[in-house]
Design a protein around this motif. Structure first.
Motif, PDB file in Angstrom:
ATOM      1  N   LYS A   1       1.033  -1.223  -0.120  1.00 47.26           N
ATOM      2  CA  LYS A   1      -0.070   0.065   0.086  1.00 47.26           C
ATOM      3  C   LYS A   1       0.928   1.236   0.091  1.00 47.26           C
ATOM      4  CE  LYS A   1      -4.098  -1.921   0.225  1.00 47.26           C
ATOM      5  NZ  LYS A   1      -4.069  -3.115  -0.573  1.00 47.26           N
ATOM      6  N   ASP A   2       0.228   2.514  -0.124  1.00 45.34           N
ATOM      7  CA  ASP A   2       1.053   3.519  -0.153  1.00 45.34           C
ATOM      8  C   ASP A   2       1.466   3.868   1.395  1.00 45.34           C
ATOM      9  OD1 ASP A   2       0.535   4.651  -2.734  1.00 45.34           O
ATOM     10  OD2 ASP A   2      -1.619   4.432  -2.230  1.00 45.34           O
ATOM     11  N   VAL A   3       0.600   3.743   2.252  1.00 44.92           N
ATOM     12  CA  VAL A   3       1.152   3.456   3.917  1.00 44.92           C
ATOM     13  C   VAL A   3       0.618   2.204   4.265  1.00 44.92           C
ATOM     14  CG1 VAL A   3       1.000   4.567   6.005  1.00 44.92           C
ATOM     15  CG2 VAL A   3       0.656   5.976   4.041  1.00 44.92           C
ATOM     16  N   GLY A   4       1.288   1.264   4.867  1.00 42.91           N
ATOM     17  CA  GLY A   4       0.900   0.093   5.361  1.00 42.91           C
ATOM     18  C   GLY A   4       1.410  -0.098   6.904  1.00 42.91           C
ATOM     19  N   ILE A   5       0.504  -0.309   7.620  1.00 42.32           N
ATOM     20  CA  ILE A   5       0.908  -0.453   8.880  1.00 42.32           C
ATOM     21  C   ILE A   5       0.638  -1.963   9.470  1.00 42.32           C
ATOM     22  CG2 ILE A   5       0.256   0.243  11.650  1.00 42.32           C
ATOM     23  CD1 ILE A   5      -0.471   2.844  10.360  1.00 42.32           C
TER      24      ILE A   5
ATOM     25  N   SER B   1       5.067   1.436   7.269  1.00 40.43           N
ATOM     26  CA  SER B   1       5.936   1.440   6.074  1.00 40.43           C
ATOM     27  C   SER B   1       5.291   2.289   4.888  1.00 40.43           C
ATOM     28  CB  SER B   1       6.264  -0.057   5.724  1.00 40.43           C
ATOM     29  OG  SER B   1       5.137  -0.683   5.638  1.00 40.43           O
ATOM     30  N   VAL B   2       6.006   2.593   4.105  1.00 40.69           N
ATOM     31  CA  VAL B   2       5.393   3.528   2.837  1.00 40.69           C
ATOM     32  C   VAL B   2       6.020   3.095   1.413  1.00 40.69           C
ATOM     33  CG1 VAL B   2       5.162   5.471   4.501  1.00 40.69           C
ATOM     34  CG2 VAL B   2       7.181   5.216   3.256  1.00 40.69           C
ATOM     35  N   ALA B   3       5.147   3.742   0.422  1.00 45.10           N
ATOM     36  CA  ALA B   3       5.652   3.606  -1.038  1.00 45.10           C
ATOM     37  C   ALA B   3       5.775   2.246  -1.441  1.00 45.10           C
ATOM     38  CB  ALA B   3       7.165   4.258  -0.948  1.00 45.10           C
ATOM     39  N   GLY B   4       4.619   1.419  -1.155  1.00 49.60           N
ATOM     40  CA  GLY B   4       4.368   0.172  -1.981  1.00 49.60           C
ATOM     41  C   GLY B   4       3.403   0.488  -3.095  1.00 49.60           C
TER      42      GLY B   4
END
Lengths: 109, 811
Positions: free
Chosen positions: B689-693, B703-706
């Motif tokens: 995802k764009d931001v994934g927790i 985490s970011v930038a998926g």
């Protein structure tokens, strides 16, 4: 010519469009940023996109489906082989007038 | 032959000119009787603005004094009204009861200012701008007083500028999107607004007046439709004029919007003429002085029995406000087959636009440099063929040979203290000094000044500075401009919007040298986003610069129907919501109902005109827009977490809902999708995802930038935090940093690849910067965190066809 009052200029957002139902199908009436009004077929000849939903810039509209750009003066697509019908329209005292004779003549033909 | 009797009703500029022609050419033709409702003779009304501004006195603008009337033996009835006219008996009756016979009658009744019938329009201190009394009321104000002017046309702005020059705090309220919309296009309107604001005048555009608020019978404030109150001691309405035709209509003259006259200025009744603002000739009304003088000349000839015909001519306008140099002439709107030539010089604040039709100049609008105005006006009036000089026309009559407009002028125009590199706080002056000291390429500038050494978005600007400073010695690397409308890259435009504080589309077009009138489908959505992201309070999202889905708040399908996706916070729903969705699907004959990948339900195939109604129905069940169509927050996908799952480590559903409630409604450069998984098994697929927790025992891994679209990419770890509140803070701060810096239509993974994750981490690691980002996001959300469906459902009319001519034809 027989001019029919189809609505007030303010009913169309600046750099926007509204449609009118006619025997020929939907006609889109555009209002540009500079305040000009144009009328043309609402249907993109490419894949039938509703041009009234496109972005109006200068005297052109971009089809919302695949970005064909049409010159509202001539109806010609820019850089593509295709065009849309345009119709005479004018504004008088803030009211938009469309030439109905044109529409019915073409539908009769 | 004895003199004939001429009665003139109204002593204004047009009728005054008729009298001058008569007494000069045929002094023995008529005995003239002049009625005027105002207790004075003819003065030059258009010079009231210089009187207001203090440049002239009333005495200086009197056209005809007592001596003039006396020496020409004109019977003056000032302060007397004509109450009745008998066109059969050829007599007029005055309010003193006197009956006078005429051979010829001339109407010069002028016009009345239009007063909007707002509640409170009859309060003391509400005036028009029409006569000497109005002017004097405005001259009575000074330092410490406040005034509101309704109407941003010629008169309204002259009134505003005149009062502002006297130290009055003036606000102009204008209903349209730009000032003087009848004479100017939006680009020139923007420059005019800028000049007026520099004079301390506040301009409120697209503002609807609702009510005039009074206290003890006197005006106190103007209330706008949006609830804003503008306190004022004086309220001036300058919203237009209406021909004064009441008397003429009673007398049986043909009257439309004005008194109908033919080319000889004769009305429908024999021996009765009319001139000036009260007449309607060939469908047109007249407010400017030039045609009135033409009419007066023709009327005088007609009265003297000579042939003459009034012809409507192209007009030009200038504003009588010092420092606002504008010119407009001819017809620069309306009409097919027209082409524009646009010239902008951002450094000098100059804008020129010429409109050409069939090889001839038909209209011109200019701002900032109007020296060539009269030359262009001449070309318009004479219908000169301009094909030969078309290439150089816009540079005016003095033009010989060629200097093209400088595409670098926007950068050249920046003051030395303008910030170029936002990351390191480096100003233009510092960079230019470094270049002059020997840093002659990008690498050297980076090394010596740190400019463009961090996120790199200002690289284009630094390169342009190198070019401006070094000239031909610098070889410019080729950068891709946004589109054919301009020479700047996305990054440059973003940077300049911030550095030059550009807060409207018109400001961007002008100051950054756009080559088209109002952009195109490529640059306009981008610029619209940059403006709203950088200036959330000053600039509002412009739906007309949005792609159809974001304007209609629904996804257009290939057959022109739309899809409707209500929001399900964190993917949680309940029987009541599901029933409402099922009922809506039945009621609006929705052909396809589909569960989406973002844990919600998609209703596909809804007709455009049904949208506001289906939204209203869904709203009633508490469902709001899911923004499944927007460059904004889409969904926050969750697993059930500790609520039900035996592996769950944290309340992932609860965190997902909180994140969705914080972020929904915000506009971003591209769509943004989030997910929260309750444990490393990652059932919510958070790592693409764009931001994934990912929740773990010790807290939260942000985490970011998926990506999981055109590209597939795993997210990169931004930070590990212990508390839910910190996880939300970091997420919001990341989204805001993305909003402030990314190129339009770059998903976060593309943007992070450009600026580097280290740069993002460094920014977000700074608690002060993180707090600033969160605050900036909240400020923007104070405007955009609301349901667009509820707003649009209230305006259902706009979704219907404007007219149905099929019905018309059936009648």
């Amino acid at each position: 010519m027989s001019w029919i009052d189809i609505g007030a200029l303010e009913d169309i957002p600046l750099r926007g469009a509204r449609t009118i139902k006619t025997a020929l199908g939907c006609v889109a009436v555009f209002r540009t940023g500079a305040g000009e009004v144009f009328a043309a077929s609402d249907r993109c000849p490419h894949k039938g996109g509703p041009l009234s939903e496109g972005i109006v810039h200068g005297q052109s509209v971009t089809c919302p489906l695949h970005n064909w750009v049409f010159d509202l003066n001539t109806g010609a697509a820019k850089g593509e082989d295709g065009s849309i019908a345009t119709f005479p329209v004018r504004v008088e005292s803030g009211r938009i007038l469309l030439d109905a004779a044109e529409l019915t003549a073409r539908s009769a033909a | 032959m004895s003199k004939q009797r001429l009665i003139i009703i109204g002593a204004g500029m047009a009728s005054g000119r008729v009298i001058e022609h008569l007494v000069e050419t045929a002094p023995d033709a008529y005995d003239i009787t002049l009625f005027n409702a105002e207790p004075r003779g003819n003065y030059n009304r258009i010079m009231l603005s210089p009187v207001l501004a203090g440049d002239k006195t009333y005495e200086e603008i009197v056209t005809h004094d007592d001596a003039f009337y006396c020496s020409h033996k004109i019977d003056c009835r000032f302060g007397q009204k004509v109450t009745a006219i008998d066109t059969a008996a050829k007599t007029v009756t005055s309010d003193t009861g006197e009956v006078l016979a005429y051979d010829k009658l001339l109407f010069g009744t002028g016009s009345n200012p239009f007063i909007i019938p707002l509640p409170g329009h009859d309060l003391e201190g509400v005036i028009a701008y029409r006569d000497l009394e109005d002017t004097q009321a405005m001259m009575g104000l000074g330092q410490g007083n406040r005034a509101v002017v309704i109407g941003g046309g010629l008169l309204g702005l002259e009134a505003a500028a005149g009062m502002a020059a006297r130290g009055v705090d003036v606000t102009v309220v204008h209903i349209m999107g730009h000032l003087m919309e009848r004479q100017l296009d939006p680009a020139a309107g923007y420059l005019l607004r800028k000049s007026l604001e520099e004079k301390g005048i506040t301009i409120r555009l697209e503002a609807n007046s609702k009510e005039i608020v009074g206290k003890d019978g006197k005006v106190r404030a103007l209330m706008l439709e949006d609830g804003t109150e503008l306190p004022c001691d004086l309220l001036v309405m300058a919203v237009g004029i209406r021909p004064n035709t009441a008397l003429a209509a009673e007398a049986g003259l043909a009257v439309g919007r004005g008194i109908h006259v033919d080319d000889q200025m004769l009305t429908s009744v024999s021996d009765v003429l009319a001139v000036g603002e009260c007449v309607e000739h060939d469908g047109a009304l007249f407010g400017l002085v030039a045609p009135l003088y033409d009419q007066a000349k023709v009327a005088a000839q007609t009265l003297m029995g000579n042939e003459a015909a009034f012809v409507q001519k192209t007009l030009s306008t200038k504003l009588k406000v010092t420092g606002c140099d504008l010119f407009s002439a001819g017809d620069f709107a309306e009409g097919e087959g027209r082409e524009d030539i646009v010239f902008r010089d951002p450094a000098r604040g100059v804008y020129k636009r010429l409109v050409i039709e069939a090889g001839k100049l038909v209209g011109a609008v200019m701002y900032g440099d109007t020296a060539d105005g009269n030359w262009f006006f001449g070309l318009i009036k004479d219908g000169t063929d301009i094909e030969e000089m078309r290439e150089t026309l816009i540079f005016g009559p003095a033009y010989q040979g060629g200097v093209a407009a400088d595409p670098l002028s926007a950068v050249a125009a920046l003051p030395p203290e303008a910030e170029i590199c936002g990351c390191n706080g480096i100003c233009k002056g510092t960079i230019v000094d470094a270049i002059n000291a020997g840093a002659t390429d990008l690498g050297a500038v980076k090394a010596t000044t740190k400019a463009s050494a961090s996120c790199g978005t200002c690289t284009g600007l630094v390169e342009q500075l190198l070019q401006v400073t070094l000239g031909d010695d610098f070889q410019m690397p080729t950068a891709q401009p946004i589109c054919g409308c301009c020479d700047l890259t996305h990054e440059d435009v973003r940077r300049l919007i911030k550095a030059q504080e550009l807060k409207s589309q018109e400001a961007v077009w002008q100051e950054l040298g756009w080559k088209t009138l109002n952009g195109c489908h490529v640059c306009r959505p981008a610029v619209n986003f940059y403006l709203l992201a950088d200036w959330p309070l000053e600039y509002r999202d412009d739906p007309q610069s949005r792609f159809v889905n974001e304007r209609k708040h629904a996804n257009i399908q290939k057959d022109g129907t739309f899809s409707v996706v209500p929001r399900m916070w964190g993917g949680i729903t309940n029987p009541a919501e599901l029933r409402a969705i099922a009922d809506a699907a039945d009621k609006y004959n929705v052909p396809t109902v589909k569960v989406t990948g973002g844990q919600r339900i998609d209703l596909l195939g809804v007709k455009g005109e049904d949208l506001p109604y289906i939204w209203a129905d869904l709203n009633k069940a508490g469902l709001v827009s899911g923004h499944a169509y927007s460059k904004g927050l889409r969904t926050v996908k969750t697993c059930v977490g500790t609520d039900h799952c035996r592996f769950g480590t944290q309340d992932s559903t609860g965190l997902g809902i909180k994140l969705e409630q914080a972020l929904w409604g915000s506009w971003t450069p591209h769509k943004v999708k989030l997910a929260v998984s309750g444990c490393p098994r990652n059932c919510a697929e958070a790592t693409c995802k764009d931001v994934g927790i990912i929740c773990v025992d010790s807290g939260y891994q942000v985490s970011v930038a998926g990506a999981a679209g055109m590209d597939v990419k795993e997210t990169e770890r931004l930070v590990d935090v212990a508390s839910e509140a910190e996880a939300i803070d970091w997420t919001v701060a990341f989204v805001q940093l993305y909003r402030e810096n990314a190129k339009y239509l770059d998903r976060p993974y593309k943007w992070v690849a450009k600026v580097g994750l280290d740069w993002v981490k460094e920014r977000l690691d700074d608690p002060a910067e993180r707090a600033r980002l969160i605050e900036a996001f909240e400020l923007s959300q104070s405007i955009y965190r609301k349901d667009p469906w509820a707003e649009h459902a209230a305006k259902a009319d706009a979704f219907q066809p404007l007219a149905d001519l099929k019905l018309e034809a059936a009648k």
